[in-house]
Design a protein around this motif. Structure first.
Motif, short mmCIF file in Angstrom:
data_model
loop_
_atom_site.label_atom_id
_atom_site.label_comp_id
_atom_site.label_asym_id
_atom_site.label_seq_id
_atom_site.Cartn_x
_atom_site.Cartn_y
_atom_site.Cartn_z
N ALA A 56 0.84 -1.20 0.00
CA ALA A 56 0.00 0.00 0.00
C ALA A 56 0.88 1.25 0.00
CB ALA A 56 -0.93 0.00 1.21
N GLN A 57 0.28 2.37 -0.34
CA GLN A 57 1.02 3.62 -0.40
C GLN A 57 0.58 4.56 0.71
OE1 GLN A 57 0.33 6.04 -3.88
NE2 GLN A 57 2.25 7.14 -3.65
N VAL A 58 1.49 4.92 1.60
CA VAL A 58 1.19 5.90 2.64
C VAL A 58 1.32 7.29 2.01
CG1 VAL A 58 1.85 6.82 4.88
CG2 VAL A 58 2.03 4.36 4.45
N VAL A 59 0.20 8.00 1.94
CA VAL A 59 0.19 9.27 1.20
C VAL A 59 0.35 10.49 2.09
CG1 VAL A 59 -1.09 8.37 -0.76
CG2 VAL A 59 -2.34 9.26 1.20
N THR A 60 0.02 10.38 3.39
CA THR A 60 0.20 11.54 4.25
C THR A 60 0.21 11.14 5.72
OG1 THR A 60 -0.61 13.80 4.72
CG2 THR A 60 -2.27 12.08 4.50
N HIS A 61 0.90 11.94 6.52
CA HIS A 61 0.88 11.84 7.97
C HIS A 61 0.28 13.14 8.51
CE1 HIS A 61 4.47 8.85 8.50
NE2 HIS A 61 3.85 8.66 7.35
N GLU A 119 -10.05 16.39 10.05
CA GLU A 119 -9.03 15.57 9.40
C GLU A 119 -9.64 14.30 8.80
OE1 GLU A 119 -5.21 16.04 8.99
OE2 GLU A 119 -6.64 17.68 8.75
N LEU A 120 -10.56 13.68 9.50
CA LEU A 120 -11.23 12.50 8.95
C LEU A 120 -11.94 12.84 7.65
CD1 LEU A 120 -12.72 10.96 12.23
CD2 LEU A 120 -10.87 10.00 10.85
N SER A 121 -12.61 13.97 7.60
CA SER A 121 -13.30 14.39 6.37
C SER A 121 -12.32 14.70 5.26
CB SER A 121 -14.17 15.63 6.65
OG SER A 121 -15.20 15.33 7.56
N ARG A 122 -11.28 15.44 5.60
CA ARG A 122 -10.30 15.85 4.57
C ARG A 122 -9.60 14.64 3.97
NH1 ARG A 122 -4.81 17.21 4.09
NH2 ARG A 122 -4.37 16.57 6.24
N LEU A 123 -9.10 13.76 4.84
CA LEU A 123 -8.32 12.63 4.36
C LEU A 123 -9.19 11.60 3.64
CD1 LEU A 123 -5.89 12.10 7.38
CD2 LEU A 123 -5.54 13.43 5.30
N SER A 124 -10.46 11.54 3.97
CA SER A 124 -11.36 10.59 3.31
C SER A 124 -11.51 10.89 1.82
CB SER A 124 -12.75 10.62 3.97
OG SER A 124 -12.69 10.13 5.28
N GLU A 125 -11.25 12.12 1.45
CA GLU A 125 -11.42 12.50 0.05
C GLU A 125 -10.41 11.80 -0.87
OE1 GLU A 125 -11.32 16.70 -0.32
OE2 GLU A 125 -13.03 17.04 1.04
N SER A 128 -8.13 9.08 0.47
CA SER A 128 -7.55 7.90 1.12
C SER A 128 -8.53 6.74 1.09
CB SER A 128 -7.18 8.20 2.57
OG SER A 128 -6.37 9.34 2.68
N ASP A 129 -8.00 5.54 0.92
CA ASP A 129 -8.81 4.33 1.05
C ASP A 129 -8.84 3.84 2.49
OD1 ASP A 129 -9.22 3.83 -1.90
OD2 ASP A 129 -7.02 3.73 -1.83
N ILE A 130 -7.76 4.10 3.21
CA ILE A 130 -7.63 3.66 4.59
C ILE A 130 -7.12 4.81 5.43
CG2 ILE A 130 -6.38 2.11 6.16
CD1 ILE A 130 -6.22 0.09 3.89
N ILE A 131 -7.72 5.02 6.59
CA ILE A 131 -7.24 6.02 7.54
C ILE A 131 -6.99 5.30 8.87
CG2 ILE A 131 -7.78 8.10 8.85
CD1 ILE A 131 -9.52 8.99 6.50
N ILE A 132 -5.78 5.48 9.41
CA ILE A 132 -5.42 4.86 10.67
C ILE A 132 -5.10 5.95 11.67
CG2 ILE A 132 -3.89 3.23 11.85
CD1 ILE A 132 -3.22 2.03 9.11
N THR A 133 -5.81 5.95 12.79
CA THR A 133 -5.50 6.90 13.85
C THR A 133 -4.79 6.17 14.99
OG1 THR A 133 -7.51 6.65 15.19
CG2 THR A 133 -7.64 8.12 13.30
#
Length: 415
Positions: free
Chosen positions: A35-40, A53-59, A61-66
Protein backbone atom coordinates in the motif's frame (compact mmCIF):
# COMPACT_ATOMS: atom_id res chain seq x y z
CA UNK A 1 -3.11 1.56 -5.56
CA UNK A 2 -4.41 1.42 -1.99
CA UNK A 3 -3.81 4.82 -0.39
CA UNK A 4 -3.30 5.05 3.37
CA UNK A 5 -3.28 8.13 5.62
CA UNK A 6 -2.10 8.24 9.24
CA UNK A 7 -3.43 10.52 11.99
CA UNK A 8 -1.45 10.76 15.23
CA UNK A 9 -3.48 12.25 18.08
CA UNK A 10 -2.12 13.96 21.18
CA UNK A 11 -1.11 17.39 22.48
CA UNK A 12 2.17 15.81 23.60
CA UNK A 13 3.06 15.17 19.96
CA UNK A 14 2.17 18.66 18.80
CA UNK A 15 4.27 20.39 21.44
CA UNK A 16 7.26 18.10 20.92
CA UNK A 17 7.08 16.51 24.37
CA UNK A 18 6.93 13.03 22.81
CA UNK A 19 8.66 11.96 19.59
CA UNK A 20 6.18 10.43 17.16
CA UNK A 21 7.81 7.02 16.69
CA UNK A 22 4.41 5.39 16.13
CA UNK A 23 3.90 7.03 12.75
CA UNK A 24 7.39 6.09 11.55
CA UNK A 25 6.97 2.43 12.49
CA UNK A 26 3.43 2.18 11.18
CA UNK A 27 4.30 3.83 7.86
CA UNK A 28 7.18 1.41 7.31
CA UNK A 29 5.06 -1.64 8.04
CA UNK A 30 2.13 -0.48 5.91
CA UNK A 31 4.51 0.24 3.04
CA UNK A 32 5.81 -3.33 3.20
CA UNK A 33 2.31 -4.57 2.35
CA UNK A 34 2.41 -2.78 -1.00
CA UNK A 35 0.00 0.00 0.00
CA UNK A 36 1.02 3.62 -0.40
CA UNK A 37 1.19 5.90 2.64
CA UNK A 38 0.19 9.27 1.20
CA UNK A 39 0.20 11.54 4.25
CA UNK A 40 0.88 11.84 7.97
CA UNK A 41 -1.16 14.19 10.13
CA UNK A 42 -0.45 15.16 13.75
CA UNK A 43 -3.22 16.84 15.70
CA UNK A 44 -3.85 17.75 19.32
CA UNK A 45 -6.63 16.51 21.58
CA UNK A 46 -9.14 18.71 19.80
CA UNK A 47 -12.48 17.15 18.72
CA UNK A 48 -13.24 19.43 15.80
CA UNK A 49 -9.73 19.02 14.42
CA UNK A 50 -10.07 15.23 14.38
CA UNK A 51 -13.45 15.39 12.62
CA UNK A 52 -12.03 17.82 10.10
CA UNK A 53 -9.03 15.57 9.40
CA UNK A 54 -11.23 12.50 8.95
CA UNK A 55 -13.30 14.39 6.37
CA UNK A 56 -10.30 15.85 4.57
CA UNK A 57 -8.32 12.63 4.36
CA UNK A 58 -11.36 10.59 3.31
CA UNK A 59 -11.42 12.50 0.05
CA UNK A 60 -8.23 10.85 -1.21
CA UNK A 61 -7.55 7.90 1.12
CA UNK A 62 -8.81 4.33 1.05
CA UNK A 63 -7.63 3.66 4.59
CA UNK A 64 -7.24 6.02 7.54
CA UNK A 65 -5.42 4.86 10.67
CA UNK A 66 -5.50 6.90 13.85
CA UNK A 67 -3.27 6.35 16.87
CA UNK A 68 -3.92 7.75 20.34
CA UNK A 69 -6.90 8.86 22.37
CA UNK A 70 -8.36 5.45 23.25
CA UNK A 71 -7.48 5.43 26.95
CA UNK A 72 -9.82 5.74 29.96
CA UNK A 73 -9.13 9.39 30.89
CA UNK A 74 -10.91 12.66 30.06
CA UNK A 75 -8.44 13.63 27.31
CA UNK A 76 -9.03 10.42 25.35
CA UNK A 77 -11.48 11.71 22.77
CA UNK A 78 -11.20 9.37 19.80
CA UNK A 79 -14.17 7.07 20.45
CA UNK A 80 -16.55 9.97 21.11
CA UNK A 81 -15.45 11.73 17.95
CA UNK A 82 -15.84 8.56 15.89
CA UNK A 83 -19.40 8.26 17.19
CA UNK A 84 -20.09 11.85 16.22
CA UNK A 85 -18.45 11.49 12.81
CA UNK A 86 -20.24 8.23 11.93
CA UNK A 87 -23.54 9.22 13.57
CA UNK A 88 -23.34 6.29 15.98
CA UNK A 89 -23.28 5.70 19.73
CA UNK A 90 -21.09 3.86 22.21
CA UNK A 91 -22.24 0.40 23.22
CA UNK A 92 -20.85 -2.13 25.65
CA UNK A 93 -18.95 -5.00 23.97
CA UNK A 94 -18.80 -8.26 25.88
CA UNK A 95 -15.71 -9.61 24.10
CA UNK A 96 -13.77 -6.42 24.73
CA UNK A 97 -14.74 -6.53 28.40
CA UNK A 98 -13.63 -10.15 28.75
CA UNK A 99 -10.21 -9.04 27.53
CA UNK A 100 -10.14 -6.26 30.15
CA UNK A 101 -11.11 -8.74 32.87
CA UNK A 102 -8.46 -11.29 31.85
CA UNK A 103 -5.71 -8.66 31.88
CA UNK A 104 -6.72 -7.36 35.31
CA UNK A 105 -6.96 -10.93 36.63
CA UNK A 106 -3.37 -11.59 35.54
CA UNK A 107 -2.32 -8.44 37.39
CA UNK A 108 -4.40 -9.42 40.45
CA UNK A 109 -6.30 -6.14 40.22
CA UNK A 110 -9.99 -5.25 40.35
CA UNK A 111 -11.67 -3.75 37.28
CA UNK A 112 -12.97 -0.27 38.12
CA UNK A 113 -15.80 1.56 36.39
CA UNK A 114 -13.25 3.69 34.56
CA UNK A 115 -11.52 0.57 33.26
CA UNK A 116 -14.89 -0.86 32.25
CA UNK A 117 -15.27 2.08 29.86
CA UNK A 118 -12.55 0.51 27.72
CA UNK A 119 -15.15 -2.02 26.55
CA UNK A 120 -17.39 0.73 25.12
CA UNK A 121 -17.05 1.02 21.34
CA UNK A 122 -19.07 2.70 18.54
CA UNK A 123 -22.02 0.56 17.47
CA UNK A 124 -20.84 0.70 13.84
CA UNK A 125 -17.39 -0.66 14.72
CA UNK A 126 -15.76 -4.06 14.88
CA UNK A 127 -13.53 -4.40 17.97
CA UNK A 128 -9.99 -5.64 17.36
CA UNK A 129 -8.63 -7.67 20.27
CA UNK A 130 -5.71 -6.03 22.02
CA UNK A 131 -3.43 -8.77 23.35
CA UNK A 132 -1.15 -6.24 25.06
CA UNK A 133 -3.55 -3.86 26.75
CA UNK A 134 -7.13 -3.06 27.72
CA UNK A 135 -8.11 -0.69 24.89
CA UNK A 136 -9.45 -2.61 21.88
CA UNK A 137 -8.66 -1.44 18.40
CA UNK A 138 -11.58 -0.13 16.36
CA UNK A 139 -12.41 -0.99 12.73
CA UNK A 140 -15.13 0.82 10.80
CA UNK A 141 -15.93 0.38 7.12
CA UNK A 142 -18.06 3.05 5.47
CA UNK A 143 -18.69 3.69 1.75
CA UNK A 144 -15.67 1.63 0.69
CA UNK A 145 -13.37 3.44 3.11
CA UNK A 146 -11.64 1.67 5.98
CA UNK A 147 -11.02 3.40 9.32
CA UNK A 148 -8.82 1.94 12.06
CA UNK A 149 -8.20 3.45 15.48
CA UNK A 150 -5.36 2.20 17.64
CA UNK A 151 -4.04 3.10 21.12
CA UNK A 152 -1.07 5.43 21.31
CA UNK A 153 0.98 3.12 23.55
CA UNK A 154 3.64 1.86 21.10
CA UNK A 155 3.59 -1.80 22.17
CA UNK A 156 -0.21 -1.94 21.93
CA UNK A 157 -0.29 -0.09 18.61
CA UNK A 158 2.30 -2.43 17.10
CA UNK A 159 0.54 -5.51 18.43
CA UNK A 160 -2.83 -4.52 16.97
CA UNK A 161 -1.25 -3.63 13.63
CA UNK A 162 0.60 -6.94 13.44
CA UNK A 163 -2.31 -9.02 14.70
CA UNK A 164 -5.02 -7.44 12.57
CA UNK A 165 -4.49 -4.39 10.37
CA UNK A 166 -1.55 -5.38 8.18
CA UNK A 167 -3.28 -8.63 7.21
CA UNK A 168 -6.50 -6.75 6.41
CA UNK A 169 -4.57 -4.38 4.15
CA UNK A 170 -2.90 -7.29 2.33
CA UNK A 171 -6.29 -8.94 1.84
CA UNK A 172 -7.78 -5.75 0.41
CA UNK A 173 -4.88 -5.39 -2.04
CA UNK A 174 -5.31 -8.96 -3.28
CA UNK A 175 -9.12 -8.99 -3.34
CA UNK A 176 -9.49 -5.71 -5.21
CA UNK A 177 -6.39 -6.30 -7.41
CA UNK A 178 -4.71 -3.05 -6.42
CA UNK A 179 -1.34 -2.14 -7.87
CA UNK A 180 1.46 -2.19 -5.31
CA UNK A 181 4.45 -0.01 -4.52
CA UNK A 182 7.67 -1.54 -3.26
CA UNK A 183 11.00 -0.15 -2.08
CA UNK A 184 14.48 -1.52 -1.61
CA UNK A 185 17.38 0.26 0.05
CA UNK A 186 21.04 -0.02 -0.94
CA UNK A 187 23.58 1.32 1.58
CA UNK A 188 26.91 2.94 0.74
CA UNK A 189 29.74 4.40 2.81
CA UNK A 190 33.07 6.11 2.23
CA UNK A 191 31.87 8.43 -0.53
CA UNK A 192 30.15 11.87 -0.36
CA UNK A 193 26.59 12.15 -1.63
CA UNK A 194 27.54 14.43 -4.53
CA UNK A 195 30.36 12.12 -5.61
CA UNK A 196 28.04 9.12 -5.58
CA UNK A 197 25.52 11.05 -7.68
CA UNK A 198 28.26 11.94 -10.18
CA UNK A 199 29.36 8.32 -10.30
CA UNK A 200 25.86 6.99 -10.99
CA UNK A 201 24.73 9.60 -13.54
CA UNK A 202 21.03 8.97 -12.91
CA UNK A 203 18.57 10.35 -15.48
CA UNK A 204 15.05 9.54 -16.69
CA UNK A 205 16.38 6.95 -19.12
CA UNK A 206 18.13 5.07 -16.31
CA UNK A 207 15.13 5.35 -14.00
CA UNK A 208 12.66 4.16 -16.64
CA UNK A 209 9.60 4.79 -14.45
CA UNK A 210 11.26 3.84 -11.18
CA UNK A 211 12.23 6.25 -8.40
CA UNK A 212 15.56 6.76 -6.64
CA UNK A 213 16.09 8.81 -3.48
CA UNK A 214 19.43 9.75 -1.85
CA UNK A 215 19.19 9.60 1.95
CA UNK A 216 22.54 10.60 3.52
CA UNK A 217 23.49 10.55 7.19
CA UNK A 218 26.72 10.11 9.14
CA UNK A 219 26.46 6.34 8.85
CA UNK A 220 26.58 6.53 5.06
CA UNK A 221 24.23 7.05 2.14
CA UNK A 222 21.03 5.11 1.65
CA UNK A 223 19.70 4.82 -1.89
CA UNK A 224 16.00 3.95 -1.92
CA UNK A 225 14.72 2.40 -5.14
CA UNK A 226 10.96 2.47 -5.64
CA UNK A 227 8.74 0.75 -8.18
CA UNK A 228 4.99 0.60 -8.79
CA UNK A 229 3.64 -2.52 -10.45
CA UNK A 230 0.70 -4.91 -10.81
CA UNK A 231 2.12 -7.21 -8.13
CA UNK A 232 5.17 -7.74 -5.92
CA UNK A 233 6.93 -10.08 -8.36
CA UNK A 234 6.86 -7.52 -11.17
CA UNK A 235 7.93 -4.77 -8.74
CA UNK A 236 10.89 -6.92 -7.65
CA UNK A 237 11.98 -7.37 -11.28
CA UNK A 238 11.75 -3.64 -11.95
CA UNK A 239 13.80 -2.85 -8.84
CA UNK A 240 16.40 -5.49 -9.74
CA UNK A 241 17.20 -3.75 -13.02
CA UNK A 242 18.08 -0.43 -11.39
CA UNK A 243 19.84 -2.22 -8.54
CA UNK A 244 22.15 -3.98 -11.01
CA UNK A 245 22.97 -0.69 -12.72
CA UNK A 246 23.84 1.00 -9.40
CA UNK A 247 26.01 -1.84 -8.14
CA UNK A 248 27.87 -2.02 -11.44
CA UNK A 249 28.79 1.65 -11.05
CA UNK A 250 29.45 1.86 -7.30
CA UNK A 251 30.13 -1.62 -5.92
CA UNK A 252 33.35 -0.33 -4.32
CA UNK A 253 31.32 1.65 -1.78
CA UNK A 254 28.43 -0.79 -1.30
CA UNK A 255 27.75 -1.90 2.30
CA UNK A 256 24.50 -3.88 2.22
CA UNK A 257 20.74 -3.82 1.77
CA UNK A 258 17.86 -2.30 3.77
CA UNK A 259 18.78 -2.20 7.49
CA UNK A 260 22.41 -3.19 6.99
CA UNK A 261 24.95 -0.44 7.73
CA UNK A 262 28.70 -0.14 7.95
CA UNK A 263 28.75 -1.39 11.54
CA UNK A 264 26.85 -4.57 10.69
CA UNK A 265 29.02 -5.06 7.60
CA UNK A 266 32.17 -4.83 9.74
CA UNK A 267 30.65 -7.25 12.23
CA UNK A 268 30.03 -9.84 9.50
CA UNK A 269 33.60 -9.48 8.22
CA UNK A 270 35.11 -9.85 11.70
CA UNK A 271 33.00 -12.93 12.43
CA UNK A 272 33.98 -14.49 9.10
CA UNK A 273 37.64 -13.88 9.89
CA UNK A 274 37.30 -14.82 13.58
CA UNK A 275 38.86 -11.49 14.54
CA UNK A 276 38.21 -8.92 17.25
CA UNK A 277 38.11 -5.15 17.72
CA UNK A 278 38.68 -2.60 20.48
CA UNK A 279 38.48 1.19 20.44
CA UNK A 280 40.04 4.22 22.12
CA UNK A 281 38.03 7.44 21.94
CA UNK A 282 38.62 10.99 22.95
CA UNK A 283 36.43 13.64 21.27
CA UNK A 284 33.69 11.13 20.33
CA UNK A 285 33.17 10.21 23.98
CA UNK A 286 31.88 6.66 23.44
CA UNK A 287 29.92 7.30 20.24
CA UNK A 288 32.09 4.88 18.26
CA UNK A 289 31.69 2.06 20.76
CA UNK A 290 27.98 2.80 21.01
CA UNK A 291 27.48 2.52 17.26
CA UNK A 292 29.41 -0.76 17.13
CA UNK A 293 27.41 -2.28 19.97
CA UNK A 294 24.09 -1.18 18.44
CA UNK A 295 24.41 -4.41 16.48
CA UNK A 296 22.96 -7.51 18.12
CA UNK A 297 25.71 -10.11 18.52
CA UNK A 298 28.53 -7.56 18.61
CA UNK A 299 29.96 -9.33 21.67
CA UNK A 300 31.29 -11.96 19.26
CA UNK A 301 33.89 -9.52 17.93
CA UNK A 302 33.93 -6.34 20.07
CA UNK A 303 35.97 -6.61 23.27
CA UNK A 304 35.51 -3.07 24.59
CA UNK A 305 37.10 0.34 24.66
CA UNK A 306 38.47 3.22 26.68
CA UNK A 307 37.02 6.73 26.63
CA UNK A 308 40.23 8.65 27.18
CA UNK A 309 38.78 12.14 27.16
CA UNK A 310 41.48 13.71 29.32
CA UNK A 311 45.24 13.54 28.82
CA UNK A 312 45.67 11.86 32.18
CA UNK A 313 43.40 8.98 31.15
CA UNK A 314 45.22 8.67 27.84
CA UNK A 315 48.45 8.31 29.82
CA UNK A 316 47.38 6.38 32.94
CA UNK A 317 44.65 4.10 31.62
CA UNK A 318 45.47 3.74 27.95
CA UNK A 319 49.26 3.89 28.19
CA UNK A 320 50.00 6.72 25.77
CA UNK A 321 53.44 8.20 26.45
CA UNK A 322 53.37 11.48 28.35
CA UNK A 323 56.28 12.64 26.20
CA UNK A 324 54.20 12.04 23.05
CA UNK A 325 51.37 14.25 24.31
CA UNK A 326 53.73 16.95 25.59
CA UNK A 327 55.69 17.01 22.34
CA UNK A 328 52.95 16.58 19.73
CA UNK A 329 49.70 17.30 21.57
CA UNK A 330 46.65 15.17 22.30
CA UNK A 331 45.31 15.82 18.80
CA UNK A 332 48.11 14.54 16.63
CA UNK A 333 49.16 11.69 14.39
CA UNK A 334 51.52 10.36 17.02
CA UNK A 335 48.90 10.31 19.78
CA UNK A 336 46.28 8.68 17.51
CA UNK A 337 48.80 5.98 16.59
CA UNK A 338 49.65 5.25 20.22
CA UNK A 339 46.00 5.22 21.23
CA UNK A 340 45.15 2.65 18.55
CA UNK A 341 48.13 0.41 19.21
CA UNK A 342 47.84 0.60 23.02
CA UNK A 343 44.15 -0.30 23.06
CA UNK A 344 44.75 -3.21 20.68
CA UNK A 345 47.50 -4.50 22.96
CA UNK A 346 45.59 -3.88 26.18
CA UNK A 347 42.46 -5.70 24.99
CA UNK A 348 44.39 -8.35 23.03
CA UNK A 349 42.38 -7.72 19.85
CA UNK A 350 43.23 -8.01 16.17
CA UNK A 351 42.30 -4.39 15.47
CA UNK A 352 42.41 -1.16 17.42
CA UNK A 353 40.61 2.01 16.33
CA UNK A 354 41.31 5.42 17.84
CA UNK A 355 39.79 8.88 17.50
CA UNK A 356 41.24 12.09 18.90
CA UNK A 357 40.22 15.56 17.80
CA UNK A 358 38.82 19.01 18.51
CA UNK A 359 35.05 18.70 18.29
CA UNK A 360 34.39 22.33 19.15
CA UNK A 361 32.91 24.81 19.30
CA UNK A 362 36.00 26.03 21.21
CA UNK A 363 39.51 24.72 21.67
CA UNK A 364 40.84 25.21 18.15
CA UNK A 365 44.04 26.98 17.17
CA UNK A 366 45.40 28.30 13.89
CA UNK A 367 47.49 25.14 13.55
CA UNK A 368 44.71 22.82 14.72
CA UNK A 369 41.32 24.44 14.03
CA UNK A 370 38.02 23.13 15.33
CA UNK A 371 37.11 20.02 13.39
CA UNK A 372 40.64 18.63 13.24
CA UNK A 373 40.46 14.88 13.87
CA UNK A 374 43.07 12.14 13.76
CA UNK A 375 41.88 8.54 13.37
CA UNK A 376 44.22 5.64 14.03
CA UNK A 377 43.94 2.03 12.86
CA UNK A 378 46.20 -0.58 14.40
CA UNK A 379 46.61 -4.09 12.99
CA UNK A 380 49.10 -6.88 13.57
CA UNK A 381 51.11 -5.53 10.62
CA UNK A 382 51.12 -1.77 11.20
CA UNK A 383 49.53 1.23 12.87
CA UNK A 384 48.67 4.30 10.82
CA UNK A 385 46.74 7.51 11.48
CA UNK A 386 44.80 9.75 9.12
CA UNK A 387 43.98 13.43 9.44
CA UNK A 388 40.58 14.98 8.70
CA UNK A 389 38.88 18.32 9.16
CA UNK A 390 35.10 18.17 9.38
CA UNK A 391 34.29 21.85 10.03
CA UNK A 392 33.07 23.71 13.08
CA UNK A 393 29.84 21.87 14.01
CA UNK A 394 30.41 19.78 17.13
CA UNK A 395 27.72 17.17 16.48
CA UNK A 396 28.73 16.79 12.83
CA UNK A 397 32.41 16.45 13.76
CA UNK A 398 31.74 13.63 16.19
CA UNK A 399 29.43 11.76 13.83
CA UNK A 400 31.75 12.11 10.84
CA UNK A 401 34.72 10.96 12.93
CA UNK A 402 32.86 7.76 13.85
CA UNK A 403 31.83 7.21 10.24
CA UNK A 404 35.36 7.64 8.88
CA UNK A 405 36.88 5.40 11.54
CA UNK A 406 34.52 2.61 10.51
CA UNK A 407 35.14 3.28 6.81
CA UNK A 408 38.89 2.88 7.39
CA UNK A 409 38.38 -0.46 9.12
CA UNK A 410 35.83 -1.64 6.56
CA UNK A 411 38.14 -0.81 3.67
CA UNK A 412 40.97 -2.72 5.34
CA UNK A 413 38.76 -5.76 5.88
CA UNK A 414 37.65 -5.69 2.22
CA UNK A 415 41.19 -5.75 0.81
Amino acid sequence: MLKVSLISIGDELCIGQVVNTNAAWLAQEVTKTGAQVVTHSVIGDEPEMLKSELSRLSEFSDIIITTGGLGPTHDDITKDILCDYFDSKLIFNDEAYKNVESIFARLNRTVTERNRLQAMIPDVAIPLKNNRGTAPGIYIERDGKHFFSLPGVPAEMKGLAEDHILDIIKTLITKDEHDVCKYKVLNFAGIPESSLADLLQIDDTVLSGRTLAFLPNYKGIRLRIGANAENMDIADKNIAGLESYILEKASEYFIGFNDENISSAIGKKLIERNQTLSVAESCTGGLLGGFITDMAGSSAYFEGGIISYSNSIKIDSLGVSEDTINLYGAVSEETAIEMASKVRTKFKTDFGLSITGIAGPTGGTEEKPVGTVWIGLSTSDSTLAYKYNFGNNREYNRERAVSMALVLLHNYLCK
